[in-house]
Design a protein around this motif. Sequence first.
Motif, PDB file in Angstrom:
ATOM      1  N   LEU A  84       0.824  -1.193   0.000  1.00  0.00           N
ATOM      2  CA  LEU A  84       0.000   0.000   0.000  1.00  0.00           C
ATOM      3  C   LEU A  84       0.865   1.251   0.000  1.00  0.00           C
ATOM      4  O   LEU A  84       2.068   1.191   0.250  1.00  0.00           O
ATOM      5  CB  LEU A  84      -0.955   0.002   1.195  1.00  0.00           C
ATOM      6  CG  LEU A  84      -0.371   0.166   2.589  1.00  0.00           C
ATOM      7  CD1 LEU A  84      -1.400   0.803   3.506  1.00  0.00           C
ATOM      8  CD2 LEU A  84       0.008  -1.196   3.152  1.00  0.00           C
ATOM      9  N   SER A  85       0.260   2.386  -0.257  1.00  0.00           N
ATOM     10  CA  SER A  85       1.015   3.636  -0.296  1.00  0.00           C
ATOM     11  C   SER A  85       1.498   4.020   1.096  1.00  0.00           C
ATOM     12  O   SER A  85       0.841   3.751   2.100  1.00  0.00           O
ATOM     13  CB  SER A  85       0.150   4.761  -0.876  1.00  0.00           C
ATOM     14  OG  SER A  85      -0.864   5.138   0.034  1.00  0.00           O
ATOM     15  N   GLY A  86       2.639   4.672   1.152  1.00  0.00           N
ATOM     16  CA  GLY A  86       3.184   5.148   2.424  1.00  0.00           C
ATOM     17  C   GLY A  86       2.271   6.169   3.076  1.00  0.00           C
ATOM     18  O   GLY A  86       2.133   6.195   4.308  1.00  0.00           O
ATOM     19  N   SER A  87       1.617   7.001   2.272  1.00  0.00           N
ATOM     20  CA  SER A  87       0.725   8.015   2.839  1.00  0.00           C
ATOM     21  C   SER A  87      -0.467   7.373   3.537  1.00  0.00           C
ATOM     22  O   SER A  87      -0.896   7.826   4.599  1.00  0.00           O
ATOM     23  CB  SER A  87       0.249   9.002   1.763  1.00  0.00           C
ATOM     24  OG  SER A  87      -0.430   8.321   0.728  1.00  0.00           O
ATOM     25  N   LEU A  88      -0.990   6.292   2.966  1.00  0.00           N
ATOM     26  CA  LEU A  88      -2.116   5.604   3.602  1.00  0.00           C
ATOM     27  C   LEU A  88      -1.668   4.894   4.871  1.00  0.00           C
ATOM     28  O   LEU A  88      -2.331   4.980   5.900  1.00  0.00           O
ATOM     29  CB  LEU A  88      -2.767   4.609   2.635  1.00  0.00           C
ATOM     30  CG  LEU A  88      -3.946   3.821   3.196  1.00  0.00           C
ATOM     31  CD1 LEU A  88      -5.051   4.748   3.711  1.00  0.00           C
ATOM     32  CD2 LEU A  88      -4.488   2.870   2.138  1.00  0.00           C
TER      33      LEU A  88
END
Length: 185
Positions: A84-88
Amino acid sequence: MKIVAISGSMNPQSTTRQAVTIVMNAAEEAGAEVELIHLGDWKLPIFDCRTDESTYPEAVHRFRDTIASADAYIIGSPQYHGSLSGSLKNALDFISARELEGKFVALVGTAAGQMGATNALNTLNEICRNLHAWPLPSSPSIPQSYSAFLPDGSLKDAKLQDRLESLGRQLVQVMGNNGVRMDVR
């Protein structure tokens, strides 16, 4: 019935946001109130386990309050480097099982590659279960998402479009059938 949808991408032209919007629209048509959090629009700092959480910026408190106000969630992530994305992941680190326990979650993933976002979705399933939430069994993945959408925001693949719309309807249905929350004890 309030659903909070999280688009886990920082990209202003995010295909993840487009996918989440399809699921959101179907949930709204099925009778839910839906609020979108596109992480690119939120200025969340890096989660750092500080002992005095009151020192986090207002965006963190607003994020937590918005998450806590929901009866269910739609969470979408692009797949970056097989996850998953680091921001999420960073955003999810700001919440705990207090907010998600016993609530249903619809998951959707996007990926640039032909294999889709299977790894990101598997990781999100694991995170949801660790936060005592109930991820729905269907987790659609959009491969080659950079070319998957029509100019109107719908998917070129009608079957995949239907899967995302069905996911939004299923989330509302399961919320209604189970009194919004399920006891996890």
